[in-house]
Design a protein around this motif. Structure first.
Motif, mmCIF file in Angstrom:
data_model
loop_
_atom_site.group_PDB
_atom_site.id
_atom_site.type_symbol
_atom_site.label_atom_id
_atom_site.label_comp_id
_atom_site.label_asym_id
_atom_site.label_seq_id
_atom_site.Cartn_x
_atom_site.Cartn_y
_atom_site.Cartn_z
ATOM 1 N N HIS A 143 0.793 -1.226 -0.054
ATOM 2 C CA HIS A 143 -0.006 -0.015 0.002
ATOM 3 C C HIS A 143 0.926 1.187 -0.092
ATOM 4 N N ARG A 144 0.180 2.434 -0.824
ATOM 5 C CA ARG A 144 1.267 3.479 -0.740
ATOM 6 C C ARG A 144 1.254 4.286 0.692
ATOM 7 N N PHE A 145 1.871 4.797 1.188
ATOM 8 C CA PHE A 145 2.226 5.695 2.306
ATOM 9 C C PHE A 145 2.676 7.115 2.059
ATOM 10 N N CYS A 146 2.214 7.858 2.695
ATOM 11 C CA CYS A 146 2.727 9.643 2.716
ATOM 12 C C CYS A 146 3.106 9.714 3.948
ATOM 13 N N PHE A 147 3.909 10.729 3.950
ATOM 14 C CA PHE A 147 4.343 11.377 5.476
ATOM 15 C C PHE A 147 4.230 13.077 5.141
ATOM 16 N N LEU A 148 3.828 13.744 6.029
ATOM 17 C CA LEU A 148 3.734 15.213 5.938
ATOM 18 C C LEU A 148 5.157 15.840 6.611
ATOM 19 N N ARG A 149 5.698 16.847 5.784
ATOM 20 C CA ARG A 149 6.821 17.221 5.893
ATOM 21 C C ARG A 149 7.035 18.032 7.246
ATOM 22 N N ASN A 150 5.994 18.736 7.572
ATOM 23 C CA ASN A 150 5.994 19.916 8.906
ATOM 24 C C ASN A 150 6.040 18.853 9.995
ATOM 25 N N CYS A 151 5.181 17.699 10.069
ATOM 26 C CA CYS A 151 5.339 17.060 11.548
ATOM 27 C C CYS A 151 6.054 15.728 11.368
ATOM 28 N N GLY A 152 6.122 15.017 10.153
ATOM 29 C CA GLY A 152 6.593 13.828 10.268
ATOM 30 C C GLY A 152 5.693 12.552 10.319
ATOM 31 N N CYS A 153 4.365 12.895 10.284
ATOM 32 C CA CYS A 153 3.567 11.999 10.725
ATOM 33 C C CYS A 153 3.360 11.093 9.484
ATOM 34 N N VAL A 154 3.278 9.647 9.544
ATOM 35 C CA VAL A 154 3.044 8.956 8.238
ATOM 36 C C VAL A 154 1.441 7.949 8.353
ATOM 37 N N PHE A 155 0.955 8.178 7.251
ATOM 38 C CA PHE A 155 -0.323 7.720 6.731
ATOM 39 C C PHE A 155 -0.234 6.985 5.553
ATOM 40 N N SER A 156 -1.365 6.239 5.565
ATOM 41 C CA SER A 156 -1.465 5.386 4.249
ATOM 42 C C SER A 156 -2.338 6.561 3.355
ATOM 43 N N GLU A 157 -2.038 6.355 2.002
ATOM 44 C CA GLU A 157 -2.860 7.101 1.132
ATOM 45 C C GLU A 157 -4.418 7.126 1.148
ATOM 46 N N ARG A 158 -4.785 5.980 1.627
ATOM 47 C CA ARG A 158 -6.152 5.622 1.707
ATOM 48 C C ARG A 158 -6.581 6.436 2.973
ATOM 49 N N ALA A 159 -6.084 6.560 3.842
ATOM 50 C CA ALA A 159 -6.347 7.329 5.191
ATOM 51 C C ALA A 159 -6.465 9.014 4.774
ATOM 52 N N LEU A 160 -5.438 9.200 3.781
ATOM 53 C CA LEU A 160 -5.452 10.733 3.405
ATOM 54 C C LEU A 160 -6.644 11.144 2.689
ATOM 55 N N LYS A 161 -6.990 10.174 1.692
ATOM 56 C CA LYS A 161 -8.326 10.153 0.880
ATOM 57 C C LYS A 161 -9.456 10.372 1.909
ATOM 58 N N GLU A 162 -9.568 9.727 2.871
ATOM 59 C CA GLU A 162 -10.873 9.617 3.593
ATOM 60 C C GLU A 162 -10.726 10.761 4.631
ATOM 61 N N ILE A 163 -9.774 11.444 5.141
ATOM 62 C CA ILE A 163 -9.652 12.445 5.975
ATOM 63 C C ILE A 163 -10.135 13.713 5.167
ATOM 64 N N LYS A 164 -9.303 13.899 3.930
ATOM 65 C CA LYS A 164 -9.470 15.253 3.147
ATOM 66 C C LYS A 164 -9.242 16.410 3.922
ATOM 67 N N SER A 165 -8.239 16.359 4.887
ATOM 68 C CA SER A 165 -7.991 17.643 5.290
ATOM 69 C C SER A 165 -6.526 18.201 5.040
ATOM 70 N N GLU A 166 -6.139 19.424 5.336
ATOM 71 C CA GLU A 166 -4.810 19.808 5.070
ATOM 72 C C GLU A 166 -3.977 19.756 6.252
#
Length: 159
Positions: free
Chosen positions: A132-155
Motif C-alpha cells: 500500500h502507498r504511504f505518505c508523510f507530512l513534511r512539517n510534522c513527520g506523521c506517516v499515513f496510508s494514502e487511503r487514510a489521507l483520501k478519507e480524511i481530506k484535510s490539510e
C-alpha cells in the motif's frame, strides 16, 4: 567414435545464445525497501528519516554520510541528493501490535514472516509492507496510508 562424417552439427549446437536475464522478485524488493536503510543497507531502527523521494534511512547513517566528506569516498547514488540534515524529515511511525520481530530471541529455528510489517497506519490500520502507498507530512513527520489521507481530506495532521 565420432568424426566419421555421420553427424552434422546444427547452428544452435555451436553458437551460444544470449543469457537469460535474471528477474528480481518484486516482493523481496518491496520488503527490502521498507525494512532496510537505503544508504547503509542495515535494518531500519529508530530514529528513521525520509527524503523527498520517499526513501527510508537510519538517521545515524545520514549523519555519517554528511560528515564524511573525504575525497576518496564517492557519493552514494542513494543519497546524492541529500546535502544537509534539513533535506530529510524524521518520521513519527506507529508500531504494529501484531509484529513480534525484535521481541523474541532469534535462534534461527523460527519462521520469519517477511510480509508482516513493523509499522502500521494509525488511522486505517494498514500495514506498511510495500503493498500500500504511504505518505508523510513534511512539517510534522506523521506517516499515513494514502487511503487514510483520501478519507480524511484535510490539510492538517489529525494528531
Amino acid at each position: 567414435m565420432g568424426c566419421d562424417g555421420g553427424t552434422i552439427p546444427k547452428r544452435h549446437e555451436l553458437v551460444k545464445g544470449p543469457r537469460k536475464v535474471e528477474k528480481v522478485d518484486k516482493n523481496a524488493e518491496m520488503v527490502a525497501r521498507w525494512n532496510y536503510c537505503a544508504l547503509s543497507q542495515e535494518k531500519l531502527c529508530r530514529p528513521i528519516v525520509a527524503c523527498e523521494l520517499g526513501r527510508l534511512y537510519n538517521k545515524d547513517a545520514v549523519i555519517e554520510f554528511l560528515l564524511d566528506k573525504s575525497a576518496d569516498k564517492t557519493p552514494m547514488e542513494a543519497a546524492s541528493h541529500i546535502k544537509s540534515i534539513k533535506n530529510v524529515t524524521e518520521l513519527n511511525l506507529a508500531d504494529n501490535p501484531a509484529w513480534s520481530g525484535d521481541k523474541e530471541s532469534i535462534k534461527g529455528d523460527k519462521y520469519d514472516d517477511m510480509q508482516a510489517a513493523r509499522f502500521i497506519c494509525p488511522v486505517v490500520g494498514l500495514e506498511m509492507n510495500g503493498r500500500h502507498r504511504f505518505c508523510f507530512l513534511r512539517n510534522c513527520g506523521c506517516v499515513f496510508s494514502e487511503r487514510a489521507l483520501k478519507e480524511i481530506k484535510s490539510e492538517v495532521c489529525h494528531k
